[in-house]
Design a protein around this motif. Sequence first.
Motif, PDB file in Angstrom:
ATOM      1  N   LEU B 231       7.037  -9.107 -25.013  1.00 33.21           N
ATOM      2  CA  LEU B 231       7.027  -9.473 -23.598  1.00 33.21           C
ATOM      3  C   LEU B 231       5.605  -9.409 -23.063  1.00 33.21           C
ATOM      4  CD1 LEU B 231      10.169  -7.578 -22.241  1.00 33.21           C
ATOM      5  CD2 LEU B 231       9.856 -10.054 -22.300  1.00 33.21           C
ATOM      6  N   LEU B 232       5.309 -10.305 -22.127  1.00 27.13           N
ATOM      7  CA  LEU B 232       4.007 -10.351 -21.477  1.00 27.13           C
ATOM      8  C   LEU B 232       4.223 -10.031 -19.999  1.00 27.13           C
ATOM      9  CD1 LEU B 232       3.842 -12.182 -24.036  1.00 27.13           C
ATOM     10  CD2 LEU B 232       2.326 -13.683 -22.760  1.00 27.13           C
ATOM     11  N   VAL B 233       3.332  -9.236 -19.417  1.00 22.29           N
ATOM     12  CA  VAL B 233       3.457  -8.917 -18.004  1.00 22.29           C
ATOM     13  C   VAL B 233       2.397  -9.690 -17.229  1.00 22.29           C
ATOM     14  CG1 VAL B 233       3.517  -7.075 -16.287  1.00 22.29           C
ATOM     15  CG2 VAL B 233       4.200  -6.587 -18.641  1.00 22.29           C
ATOM     16  N   VAL B 234       2.843 -10.418 -16.206  1.00 24.48           N
ATOM     17  CA  VAL B 234       1.928 -11.209 -15.381  1.00 24.48           C
ATOM     18  C   VAL B 234       1.396 -10.318 -14.266  1.00 24.48           C
ATOM     19  CG1 VAL B 234       1.683 -13.351 -14.063  1.00 24.48           C
ATOM     20  CG2 VAL B 234       3.453 -13.152 -15.809  1.00 24.48           C
ATOM     21  N   GLU B 235       0.149 -10.526 -13.901  1.00 24.08           N
ATOM     22  CA  GLU B 235      -0.430  -9.733 -12.820  1.00 24.08           C
ATOM     23  C   GLU B 235       0.427  -9.832 -11.557  1.00 24.08           C
ATOM     24  OE1 GLU B 235      -4.094 -11.442 -11.147  1.00 24.08           O
ATOM     25  OE2 GLU B 235      -3.629 -13.254 -12.255  1.00 24.08           O
ATOM     26  N   PRO B 236       0.421  -8.783 -10.727  1.00 22.46           N
ATOM     27  CA  PRO B 236       1.251  -8.817  -9.525  1.00 22.46           C
ATOM     28  C   PRO B 236       0.743  -9.877  -8.544  1.00 22.46           C
ATOM     29  CG  PRO B 236       0.315  -6.613  -9.891  1.00 22.46           C
ATOM     30  CD  PRO B 236      -0.322  -7.533 -10.865  1.00 22.46           C
ATOM     31  N   GLY B 237       1.665 -10.364  -7.733  1.00 21.56           N
ATOM     32  CA  GLY B 237       1.262 -11.249  -6.647  1.00 21.56           C
ATOM     33  C   GLY B 237       1.155 -12.712  -7.023  1.00 21.56           C
ATOM     34  N   VAL B 238       1.484 -13.070  -8.260  1.00 25.72           N
ATOM     35  CA  VAL B 238       1.443 -14.478  -8.648  1.00 25.72           C
ATOM     36  C   VAL B 238       2.868 -15.027  -8.582  1.00 25.72           C
ATOM     37  CG1 VAL B 238       0.990 -16.089 -10.539  1.00 25.72           C
ATOM     38  CG2 VAL B 238      -0.538 -14.161 -10.149  1.00 25.72           C
ATOM     39  N   TYR B 239       3.048 -16.072  -7.793  1.00 23.39           N
ATOM     40  CA  TYR B 239       4.387 -16.647  -7.697  1.00 23.39           C
ATOM     41  C   TYR B 239       4.579 -17.705  -8.782  1.00 23.39           C
ATOM     42  CZ  TYR B 239       8.542 -19.011  -6.102  1.00 23.39           C
ATOM     43  OH  TYR B 239       9.800 -19.552  -6.065  1.00 23.39           O
ATOM     44  N   ILE B 240       5.619 -17.549  -9.561  1.00 29.78           N
ATOM     45  CA  ILE B 240       5.930 -18.543 -10.590  1.00 29.78           C
ATOM     46  C   ILE B 240       7.237 -19.237 -10.197  1.00 29.78           C
ATOM     47  CG2 ILE B 240       6.366 -18.937 -13.042  1.00 29.78           C
ATOM     48  CD1 ILE B 240       4.961 -16.050 -13.348  1.00 29.78           C
ATOM     49  N   THR B 241       8.258 -18.418 -10.068  1.00 30.53           N
ATOM     50  CA  THR B 241       9.551 -18.910  -9.615  1.00 30.53           C
ATOM     51  C   THR B 241      10.278 -17.724  -8.997  1.00 30.53           C
ATOM     52  OG1 THR B 241      11.664 -19.825 -10.313  1.00 30.53           O
ATOM     53  CG2 THR B 241      10.473 -18.546 -11.939  1.00 30.53           C
ATOM     54  N   THR B 280      10.154  -9.525 -11.244  1.00 28.57           N
ATOM     55  CA  THR B 280      10.732  -8.183 -11.128  1.00 28.57           C
ATOM     56  C   THR B 280      10.673  -7.687  -9.685  1.00 28.57           C
ATOM     57  OG1 THR B 280       8.700  -6.917 -11.390  1.00 28.57           O
ATOM     58  CG2 THR B 280       9.788  -7.675 -13.404  1.00 28.57           C
ATOM     59  N   GLY B 281      11.408  -6.639  -9.437  1.00 27.85           N
ATOM     60  CA  GLY B 281      11.378  -6.021  -8.116  1.00 27.85           C
ATOM     61  C   GLY B 281      10.041  -5.375  -7.820  1.00 27.85           C
ATOM     62  N   SER B 282       9.158  -5.323  -8.785  1.00 21.84           N
ATOM     63  CA  SER B 282       7.842  -4.714  -8.568  1.00 21.84           C
ATOM     64  C   SER B 282       6.772  -5.765  -8.343  1.00 21.84           C
ATOM     65  CB  SER B 282       7.462  -3.861  -9.766  1.00 21.84           C
ATOM     66  OG  SER B 282       8.540  -3.080 -10.174  1.00 21.84           O
ATOM     67  N   HIS B 283       7.181  -6.964  -7.988  1.00 24.09           N
ATOM     68  CA  HIS B 283       6.267  -8.035  -7.597  1.00 24.09           C
ATOM     69  C   HIS B 283       5.378  -8.525  -8.722  1.00 24.09           C
ATOM     70  CE1 HIS B 283       7.778  -7.080  -3.706  1.00 24.09           C
ATOM     71  NE2 HIS B 283       7.398  -5.831  -3.879  1.00 24.09           N
ATOM     72  N   ASN B 284       5.793  -8.306  -9.944  1.00 25.11           N
ATOM     73  CA  ASN B 284       5.114  -9.021 -11.016  1.00 25.11           C
ATOM     74  C   ASN B 284       6.205  -9.782 -11.774  1.00 25.11           C
ATOM     75  OD1 ASN B 284       6.302  -7.054 -12.599  1.00 25.11           O
ATOM     76  ND2 ASN B 284       4.395  -5.976 -13.016  1.00 25.11           N
ATOM     77  N   ALA B 285       5.881 -10.252 -12.947  1.00 19.68           N
ATOM     78  CA  ALA B 285       6.885 -11.006 -13.699  1.00 19.68           C
ATOM     79  C   ALA B 285       6.719 -10.707 -15.175  1.00 19.68           C
ATOM     80  CB  ALA B 285       6.711 -12.495 -13.436  1.00 19.68           C
TER      81      ALA B 285
END
Lengths: 371, 395, 276
Positions: B231-241, B280-285
């Motif tokens: 799994l890869l974690v995206v930085e917080p605050g980036v909207y993807i979907t 996620t509920g933590s504002h990252n993905a």
Amino acid sequence: MLVNRQVAIIGGGPAGLTAAIEAAKVGAQVLIIDENARPGGQLFKQIHKFFGSKAHNAGVRGMDIGLNLLKETEESGAETWLNSTVIGLYEGNRLSVVRTMEDGSKKIHTVQAEKILIATGSQENTINFDGWTIPGVMGAGCAQTMINVNRVMPGTKALMVGSGNVGLMVSYQMLQAGIDVLGVVEAAPKISGYNVHAAKICRAGVPFYLRHTIIHAEADESGTLCRATIAALDEKWNPSPNTEQSFDVNLVCIAAGLRPLAKLAQMYGVEHGFIPELGGWMPLHDENMETNIQGIYVAGDTAGVEEANTAMDEGRLAGISIAQSLQLLPDQEAEQCKAEIRARLESLRLGPFGERRLQAKNRIVKKEVQL
Amino acid sequence: MWSKKMKNADVVVIGGGIQGLSNAYYLSQRGLRVILVEQGDLANGTTSRSDGDNFVCDAAPGFTTSFTTAAVKLMVELVHNIGYDVDWLEKGAVMLAETEAELAVAKEIYQAKIEAGVKVRFMDQKDVHDDEPNTAPDIPGGLEFQEGGSLSPMLLAFALGEHIKAMGGEMLRFTKVTGFGFDQDGAVNKVITDQGDILTPRVVLAAGIWSTGIAKLAGLDIPVTTMKGDLLVVEPGVYITRRKTMEIGYALVRNENSGVERKITPFMQQHGVGFLVEPTGSHNALIGFSKYPADTVDSNCRVVNAIARRAIRFFPCISDANIIRTYSGLRPWTPDHEAIVSETSIPGFYLCTGHCGNGITNGPLSAKCLAQIMFNEPADFDMSKLSINRFQNQQ
Amino acid sequence: MKGTILENGYPSIEELKNAHRFPSEERFQKGPVAVIECLQPIPCNPCENACRFGAILVGEPIINLPELQEEKCTGCGMCVASCSGLAIFIVDKTYSATEATISFPYEYLPLPVKGQAIKAVNRAGEVVCDGTVTRVMNVKQNDHTPVVTIAIPKEFSDDVRSMQRLNVAPAEKDHECCADYTYDPADPDDLIVCRCEEVTVGDIRKAIAEGADTITGVKRRTRAGMGLCQGRTCSKTVSKMIADAKHLSGDKIPLDTARPPVKPVPFSVLAGDEDI
């Protein structure tokens, strides 16, 4: 893209460059990978003259030592990738590198090397007090980079927290840059850095607040730092009530020590030990700077936080050991060079400031660290 | 060490992940004196290394779909009543087809789910882009699953742990099972650990990827192996979907359906690489996925790079976003990629393991059903489908 | 330690004299002489090489304190700019009947000019008298360490060691300039430890109370260390909080897991891998 090299050196600071020079000059195929636009690590912000002996370039300013190392590196034939970051170290001595190409684009490379030196330096410790996240509160090393490398004034009125050599040197260099340093705050009952550094800023009228700590930083309406409050410490090291003093400052520098930056070594399963004298958790190494994983070396602050002179000598030690293990240097010659460097390193670790580090290093190479 | 004073329990649950905690939770609710034994901290294994999806979309048709549908319902109930914030995001999920061939598969899945009573909508190219404009323009369509959500498996695990403590259950962390004791009839009567012994008439082995080794200590052979996922974690605050989205390939890979050829490289094929995003509920993905046999959790950089490329394929907007962390987990896997929720040839010895990447969703329901088996109650499902005997019968 | 070099930051004249680091009065009366105010054994010896008269001895090991052979010292001042610690001064008590000169390293801009009136300061930076610049040496071999010589009344020659910087307004003695300001302590539990994920001291204490006894355990319960910096900033604080709460030493709290990438990296870069 997979790239093969005999030696990969991660971090082109004082340790990485000296290692590269020693290995490349006897014919090793060396690649230095550094994430900055120019190598040299912290040397280019060390605008002061270095201590040590002639062999350590004593009396020469750090930035000039940096320039000399760059020249030597170029002459040695080592290859350098700049603006390039090693993001992972994977099975089979493989590095994942984000390399900046000549056209500025970034490309992922896998570098496989027989020998890898991790010389990624150290990072500053933080202290958490009310308001520590406000812009204007920063590491002392950060402020030093701003004034000496980026030529940006981080503030005009500053308070320094910590009286180790970093705190004292950066206070002095801030004064040189025209920043008013209102005081140096130290939790211990004595100044912890070299007296000659302390004496310089005393002559400039900077007071010391011993047995004090910072308890609060406050921002103005715009969100920038405008005030800092310190308090005296009681015998249990807690702030005493009614001893608060506030300062109108727009810069608070934290010099609370450094710790080895060794995530890559850790990721690769290199054995670590907890050595408080050298910054806490750090990769362990033998007298050739090799870790418990064959072919993986560490040097400089990654191998325990000291200073640039020891970093350069540890780098040389690692470089020569690597060249020797690649059979590019006859054993006898290598052993002689290494003995000279070890003697120099020992001389740098003598005296009240060095002896704990010397003992710690001896414990490490004699494998007396409890795991 | 508490060995000097032997402990007693009505049931010992082995494993402090989502399976073990779910079992301890439901057994405590029944008033049993439960001791949970965990070799590390809670959520130490696959629970802390997985995404937190609770959807029915990738379930195989038939039993699995109906079981998972019920599992999702139970989970929704659970997270609403658990009293802790577990980062629950109930926004449904989307499955995207990459090609017309995959869209045909989507239609089949759609039919099967409708028949199973799952709330699902078929989306054509326009629907997909109306639903989420960030989707790559050439994506021909997909499915929308209106039910289910995602959560933080670790927070759910810790919340269950707090409830177990409150109900009087005991959790022995950093305690390793080293053997079992049996009475003259061959029934289990003791769990031996490196910290001491526990007398108990019942054992639930819910130790995920460690189950095979622990079962051996009791003389049981169970076919749980490990299947890695990155799994890869995206930085917080980036909207993807706004919600969980994955490619149809996820279901194809999971259910080892090789009938449809996916448009991927041989390397991706070998490593079961595909696309999945979970805001996620933590504002990252989280971005997935991969599936290949391996037994360590070291990251594999090429697989990570392949997942990154696959993510851009479906959401080009992700190109410039940063990855801040990658991690891998090992799914406890079984030969038919279904879980083992079962009694065994040893009286009193039960299994709840081998959830093949669906352990979060199916954990609580598995635990509930295992308790029914344990107490000979009428079962909500035909649990023979998840019985250990299905493998022995094959042999 | 009260009033010592370790507390003040500078040596007192008594400390210098007791350490035999101060030229004899007899020597002072013969003309300019180096005063080496270096009292700590640190690994350093450029002064030894800087003196072409062999008046400074350090020897081996290099942490030896420099020893001045005062009869060999000519007061030439070559050692002043060589000292990396800026701790060597030339004192000439024979400059005139009433005045002495002090030469000291001065690495601040603007530089004073010959004849300029300045405020002379002591080792603590306090202004003790007026002085006049008699010389500014900024030759290439000084490598940007100018040596300024000032003339001051003789009676201050043992105290004066520098001059007040020219670009600085007289220091405000009273730094408690916020007289109307009182510090209002915040709830310590609200203090942020992990700034990326905004995790507070209270959150972490709760996680430790619930059983987290490693950095990873705290991370899984609170998200401390899961943000953009990946725990670079907070992991040491978290480790210390666990150690304090459980009465453990630092070596009993293992490092949190290191995972790639060690620095954030864009998807597009990884996706460009040619070998996938």
